[in-house]
Design a protein around this motif. Structure first.
Motif, PDB file in Angstrom:
ATOM      1  N   PHE A  69       0.775  -1.433  -0.088  1.00  0.00           N
ATOM      2  CA  PHE A  69       0.160   0.018  -0.043  1.00  0.00           C
ATOM      3  C   PHE A  69       0.845   1.150  -0.068  1.00  0.00           C
ATOM      4  O   PHE A  69       0.229   2.238  -0.463  1.00  0.00           O
ATOM      5  CB  PHE A  69      -0.986   0.139   1.165  1.00  0.00           C
ATOM      6  CG  PHE A  69      -2.135  -1.108   1.136  1.00  0.00           C
ATOM      7  CD1 PHE A  69      -3.414  -0.747   0.558  1.00  0.00           C
ATOM      8  CD2 PHE A  69      -1.909  -2.358   1.514  1.00  0.00           C
ATOM      9  CE1 PHE A  69      -4.468  -1.476   0.479  1.00  0.00           C
ATOM     10  CE2 PHE A  69      -2.854  -3.226   1.543  1.00  0.00           C
ATOM     11  CZ  PHE A  69      -4.081  -2.749   1.005  1.00  0.00           C
ATOM     12  N   THR A  70       2.087   1.137   0.557  1.00  0.00           N
ATOM     13  CA  THR A  70       2.782   2.657   0.684  1.00  0.00           C
ATOM     14  C   THR A  70       4.176   2.508  -0.042  1.00  0.00           C
ATOM     15  O   THR A  70       4.784   3.647  -0.053  1.00  0.00           O
ATOM     16  CB  THR A  70       2.975   2.646   2.324  1.00  0.00           C
ATOM     17  OG1 THR A  70       3.754   1.574   3.055  1.00  0.00           O
ATOM     18  CG2 THR A  70       1.755   2.837   2.845  1.00  0.00           C
ATOM     19  N   GLY A  71       4.614   1.156  -0.074  1.00  0.00           N
ATOM     20  CA  GLY A  71       6.033   1.125  -0.602  1.00  0.00           C
ATOM     21  C   GLY A  71       7.113   1.507   0.373  1.00  0.00           C
ATOM     22  O   GLY A  71       8.387   1.566  -0.092  1.00  0.00           O
ATOM     23  N   HIS A  72       6.909   1.289   1.720  1.00  0.00           N
ATOM     24  CA  HIS A  72       7.630   1.342   2.660  1.00  0.00           C
ATOM     25  C   HIS A  72       7.603   0.227   3.862  1.00  0.00           C
ATOM     26  O   HIS A  72       6.551  -0.579   4.062  1.00  0.00           O
ATOM     27  CB  HIS A  72       7.494   2.800   3.568  1.00  0.00           C
ATOM     28  CG  HIS A  72       7.849   3.771   2.711  1.00  0.00           C
ATOM     29  ND1 HIS A  72       9.319   4.211   2.492  1.00  0.00           N
ATOM     30  CD2 HIS A  72       7.193   4.417   1.661  1.00  0.00           C
ATOM     31  CE1 HIS A  72       9.249   5.291   1.889  1.00  0.00           C
ATOM     32  NE2 HIS A  72       8.042   5.496   1.229  1.00  0.00           N
ATOM     33  N   GLY A  73       8.662  -0.390   4.348  1.00  0.00           N
ATOM     34  CA  GLY A  73       8.548  -1.377   5.306  1.00  0.00           C
ATOM     35  C   GLY A  73       7.939  -2.801   4.667  1.00  0.00           C
ATOM     36  O   GLY A  73       8.074  -2.894   3.496  1.00  0.00           O
ATOM     37  N   SER A  74       7.687  -3.538   5.774  1.00  0.00           N
ATOM     38  CA  SER A  74       7.090  -4.834   5.010  1.00  0.00           C
ATOM     39  C   SER A  74       5.795  -5.081   5.609  1.00  0.00           C
ATOM     40  O   SER A  74       4.716  -5.090   5.195  1.00  0.00           O
ATOM     41  CB  SER A  74       8.091  -6.064   5.315  1.00  0.00           C
ATOM     42  OG  SER A  74       8.356  -6.193   6.838  1.00  0.00           O
ATOM     43  N   THR A  75       5.778  -5.207   7.087  1.00  0.00           N
ATOM     44  CA  THR A  75       4.636  -5.209   7.843  1.00  0.00           C
ATOM     45  C   THR A  75       4.478  -3.844   8.703  1.00  0.00           C
ATOM     46  O   THR A  75       5.231  -3.051   8.633  1.00  0.00           O
ATOM     47  CB  THR A  75       4.606  -6.272   8.826  1.00  0.00           C
ATOM     48  OG1 THR A  75       5.583  -6.194   9.733  1.00  0.00           O
ATOM     49  CG2 THR A  75       4.750  -7.726   8.018  1.00  0.00           C
ATOM     50  N   LEU A  76       3.114  -3.544   8.980  1.00  0.00           N
ATOM     51  CA  LEU A  76       2.886  -2.546   9.859  1.00  0.00           C
ATOM     52  C   LEU A  76       3.462  -2.246  11.118  1.00  0.00           C
ATOM     53  O   LEU A  76       3.381  -3.193  11.892  1.00  0.00           O
ATOM     54  CB  LEU A  76       1.411  -2.299   9.857  1.00  0.00           C
ATOM     55  CG  LEU A  76       0.807  -1.007  10.489  1.00  0.00           C
ATOM     56  CD1 LEU A  76       1.269   0.146  10.103  1.00  0.00           C
ATOM     57  CD2 LEU A  76      -0.726  -1.217  11.041  1.00  0.00           C
ATOM     58  N   SER A  77       4.076  -1.428  11.360  1.00  0.00           N
ATOM     59  CA  SER A  77       5.136  -1.314  12.578  1.00  0.00           C
ATOM     60  C   SER A  77       5.446   0.117  12.498  1.00  0.00           C
ATOM     61  O   SER A  77       5.461   1.035  11.862  1.00  0.00           O
ATOM     62  CB  SER A  77       6.665  -2.012  12.523  1.00  0.00           C
ATOM     63  OG  SER A  77       7.470  -1.511  11.533  1.00  0.00           O
ATOM     64  N   PRO A  78       6.124   0.547  13.797  1.00  0.00           N
ATOM     65  CA  PRO A  78       6.345   2.051  14.034  1.00  0.00           C
ATOM     66  C   PRO A  78       7.620   2.527  12.879  1.00  0.00           C
ATOM     67  O   PRO A  78       7.612   3.464  12.404  1.00  0.00           O
ATOM     68  CB  PRO A  78       6.663   2.170  15.428  1.00  0.00           C
ATOM     69  CG  PRO A  78       5.995   1.221  16.131  1.00  0.00           C
ATOM     70  CD  PRO A  78       5.943   0.047  15.052  1.00  0.00           C
ATOM     71  N   ALA A  79       8.485   1.460  12.822  1.00  0.00           N
ATOM     72  CA  ALA A  79       9.650   1.711  12.010  1.00  0.00           C
ATOM     73  C   ALA A  79       9.014   1.897  10.373  1.00  0.00           C
ATOM     74  O   ALA A  79       9.554   2.892   9.599  1.00  0.00           O
ATOM     75  CB  ALA A  79      10.510   0.687  11.903  1.00  0.00           C
ATOM     76  N   ALA A  80       8.256   1.073  10.058  1.00  0.00           N
ATOM     77  CA  ALA A  80       7.382   1.203   8.565  1.00  0.00           C
ATOM     78  C   ALA A  80       6.768   2.747   8.440  1.00  0.00           C
ATOM     79  O   ALA A  80       6.808   3.410   7.433  1.00  0.00           O
ATOM     80  CB  ALA A  80       6.654   0.138   8.207  1.00  0.00           C
ATOM     81  N   LEU A  81       6.000   3.034   9.529  1.00  0.00           N
ATOM     82  CA  LEU A  81       5.371   4.309   9.558  1.00  0.00           C
ATOM     83  C   LEU A  81       6.306   5.554   9.510  1.00  0.00           C
ATOM     84  O   LEU A  81       6.130   6.592   8.805  1.00  0.00           O
ATOM     85  CB  LEU A  81       4.663   4.683  10.854  1.00  0.00           C
ATOM     86  CG  LEU A  81       3.045   3.700  10.837  1.00  0.00           C
ATOM     87  CD1 LEU A  81       2.491   3.800  12.239  1.00  0.00           C
ATOM     88  CD2 LEU A  81       2.251   3.820   9.767  1.00  0.00           C
TER      89      LEU A  81
END
Length: 422
Positions: free
Chosen positions: A273-285
């Motif tokens: 959905f965002t092109g960042h991170g892998s799973t939803l996490s503070p680091a990905a946000l």
């Protein structure tokens, strides 16, 4: 109590006359554009004569936008949005192919969003000619549905005049006007999201094939234009299901079957959905937020999300920045001054939202549905936004609801509006 005197019809007629004269004097950019302007003026005057105030507002807003486009095409005082060039080129290519009888394989490989925008705008290029003015008028026309949908949403809790006032304020809100005259997806997305919200409001009474079909089309358009916004659709569906489950428990089962798989997929496939991170996490946000933080309009660059507690604690400050930037100390140009004044006006309108919420306490499901869209959208966008240029674009999705609640809050203030007798 305050008393405001306003000759509604006189202002509408004067605005139509001034805009029409400006167009006829400044134009011959495109004779067809001149025709569109005159037609809009005729509709505005006819609506005025027939005491159809909503149509007067819609046609007046369209005429104002057409005048804005024409003046800017001559004076060039608005900055050119880079993505507009691509939208313009693809829509012209599609319009040219259509006029030559070719209806497939025109655009080649490109994103769904660009395909949708090209097909939305191409008819205006067919009718008005191969100029970027045609695309901007197309966007201006689509933007009128923002006002109409706000009117329809307001009619559930307010009288006709208050609903027209809400639509008028939204249509002429400075940042919404600006996004209504540039070739971008932002105002189209606002129409799509308000369409789904309108359908969800109807579901509070009854779920019909018509509203479900409209909602499914809006969902498909949301996926094409900005798939992150599917989270807002889930929030609205979730609230409606919870509300209706009080009388019909099977709605709760439907909510679980609908929302849990989607939320799980979103969390486990955040990069999709965002092109960042892998799973939803503070680091990905944080990665997503800093990936959007570029240019001279960045803010809160020292902020970092190390834990979910950081995300929660920073959220109120991020909401303030998202809704009300640029702050006075950010302003360095005429454009930023214009946007900053609009942000201050939005802050002033926010003070009346509390009154609007209090007035709607006897309609908890309607109020809750509006807030489920507004709060979910504002908070989630705030968390990942660190650029006030982007924030101005994104928040126009939620400004109509804020202004609607503010107008409802003002509805018990005495207005002396000179409406003619029927």
């Amino acid at each position: 109590m305050y008393r405001f005197k306003l000759s509604y019809r006189l202002i509408s007629l004067a605005a139509s006359a001034v805009c029409t004269l400006a167009l006829l004097v400044l134009l011959p950019i495109e004779l067809t554009v001149s025709f569109v302007a005159v037609l809009a003026a005729i509709v505005s005057v006819a609506a005025y004569r027939l005491n159809n105030y909503l149509l007067t507002v819609l046609s007046g807003a369209f005429l104002f936008r057409v005048a804005f486009v024409v003046v800017d095409s001559l004076a060039g005082f608005l900055p050119t949005v880079p993505i507009s060039t691509g939208h313009n080129r693809r829509a012209i290519a599609l319009a040219t192919a259509w006029t030559n009888g070719q209806f497939a394989g025109v655009l080649g490989e490109t994103t769904i969003m660009r395909v949708v925008m090209a097909h939305l705008l191409a008819p205006f290029y067919v009718v008005l000619g191969h100029s970027s003015v045609a695309g901007r008028i197309g966007i201006a026309f689509v933007s009128l549905f923002v006002g109409y949908l706000v009117f329809e949403l307001a009619r559930h809790v307010a009288d006709y005049r208050t609903s027209v006032l809400a639509a008028s304020i939204v249509l002429f809100w400075p940042t919404i006007v600006y996004r209504s005259v540039v070739i971008q997806r932002e105002i189209v997305l606002v129409v799509v999201m308000l369409t789904f919200l309108w359908a969800a409001v109807q579901w509070l009474d009854s779920v019909t094939l018509r509203t479900v079909t409209i909602a499914l089309l809006a969902t498909a358009a949301t996926f094409a234009l900005r798939k992150e916004n599917l989270v807002l659709i889930v929030a609205m569906v979730g609230f409606v299901s919870l509300g209706k489950s009080r009388d019909k428990p099977y709605y709760l089962a439907g909510l679980t079957l609908f929302s849990v798989p989607f939320l799980a997929f979103f969390a486990l496939n955040f990069e999709t959905f965002t092109g960042h991170g892998s799973t939803l996490s503070p680091a990905a946000l944080e990665s997503f937020a800093y990936g959007r933080a570029h240019g001279d309009a960045v803010y809160l660059m020292g902020l970092h999300y190390d834990t979910w507690l950081d995300v929660i604690l920073y959220a109120p400050m991020k909401v303030l920045y998202f809704l009300y930037t640029p702050f006075p100390w950010h302003i360095q140009s005429i454009t930023e001054l214009f946007v900053g004044m609009s942000a201050l006006a939005l802050l002033a309108a926010t003070f009346f939202v509390r009154r609007g919420i209090a007035i709607l306490h006897d309609k908890p499901y309607y109020l809750g549905l509006l807030l489920s869209y507004f709060l979910t959208g504002v908070v989630t966008y705030s968390i990942i936004e660190m650029n006030y240029g982007a924030a101005v674009r994104r928040r126009i999705q939620f400004i109509p609801i804020l202004l609607l609640l503010a107008v409802v809050g003002l509805s018990n203030v005495e207005f002396d509006v000179r409406w003619p007798t029927q």
